[in-house]
Design a protein around this motif. Sequence first.
Motif: not given
Ligand SMILES: [Mn+2]
Length: 474
Positions: A107, A110, A227, A258
């Motif tokens: 990710d 992120c 998230h 997020h």
């Molecule tokens: Mn993430």
Amino acid sequence: MQPKLNRLLRALAREGLEVTYDGRLYSVRLQADANAPPAEVLLPPDLPVEGKAFQQLAHLAALRHPSGGEVLRVRATPDFHPGDSGVAIGSVLHTRGLVVPGAVGTDINCGMRLHVADLSVDDFLARRDAFVERMKGHYFFGTRDVAMSSRASTALLRDGIPGWLLETLDAPLGCARAADLKQLDAEVERIHLGGVLRGNPDWAPEALTREGVVRDAGLATIGGGNHFVEVQRVEAVEDRARAWAWGVREGQLAFMIHSGSRDVGKHVGVAWKDRARKAWPQGAPFPDSGILPLADETLVSQYLEAEATAANYAFLNRLLLAELLRQTLRELFGDVEAPLVYDVPHNITLPHEGGFLARKGACPAAAEQPVIIPGSMGATSFLMVGCGDARALESASHGAGRARSRFSLARAGADQSEAALGLKGVDCISLREERRVEEAPAAYKPIRPVVDSQVEAGIVREVARLSPLLTFKA
Ligand SMILES: [Mn+2]
Ligand SMILES: Nc1nc2c(ncn2[C@@H]2O[C@H](COP(=O)(O)O)[C@@H](O)[C@H]2O)c(=O)[nH]1
Ligand SMILES: [Mn+2]
């Protein structure tokens, strides 16, 4: 020393780790490798820790590549906990001559994004249900319109948000009105690194650059697990001058996002895990951790370019999640502005003092920089300012950190009452009932000691506190 701590240190020693603790900072190293730099973890004594995270950190510090390069320092933030892919969340890795794709993971970029709006909580709550229904449509049911031309997509992957804006200003394609694009242009400077790393569309899934209109690669979707998109209230302001400069006032509504690079990060992360394995010198033993660094100069620069490509995509993903929110606010509440406070990645490799700094679940905290530290959907989140602490590798925690696994919360027989999970008063909007349990406030460490330990260590200072009103979790 507390008996619990003594037990932990003895258990770690039995597992082959050399560990010391001064009540604030752990120092960890593999007993078998006295030449590896000791990894440091800032962690107050009352916060939970798992031995597995120390193991992962010590192995990260002991990484070497047969062709050269070195790990200079490893540090972890107080939200430190074990990572699924072998690298502890909260790790910050300073290297020279090598990079470690696994130290960022799949990710890529992120990150957290924060907006504020001059709308009272009472006015917002009066139309809460209509807001929730519209946002569910956008976030969960795919009724959004985020199609973009392959030209815009190519520009995004190569030149980040500024590249995307240049293309999109000419051909908005329904994802944003011209007036909104002007606002986005003005906000670029509040995105970390100006929303751009030098990417190369060739590293992205082919569908994103094929001639025509790109419709889906997870763009403007939150992603699962922890998230979230959360509506919050600015509960208190500690540093009034700085908050004022950043547009933040007590009583405002806030929106915290997020999310990461969705399908593109996965594409890049998985491909490079494979490449690192193939590039490992024949005959050389693989590291016990299974985490493989890259040391070849060409491969290092290709990896960084691929990572940058996914990072650019993540910047747009969070931006569009915010745009859908702003659009809905305007539809329901009239001309409400919801300016960006800051957007900051916590999974990324960036140049640092002639080498590289890889953060996996750590927020950059250079001097004067906004730092966003969420708590949980039932706890306070924090807007902080970085102090540029070199010992902490200019990094702060990116949250409270997981204290209990999804499995332990969801397993048969676990106490799933609202009281045990800390869910009383929590407004969680999700299509999956299990999210409320897996992501309950009880899953996370208490945020106060996480934040206080970093203030005491001179890593960050508090600017404002935000309390949750409702949280979207996919
Ligand atoms: Mn993430
Ligand atoms: N305000 C909220 N914070 C939350 C929520 N769910 C998780 N969290 C915090 O975010 C970090 C994210 O960690 P990452 O490793 O997935 O990047 C986590 O440590 C929690 O402190 C939420 O719903 N609201
Ligand atoms: Mn994250």
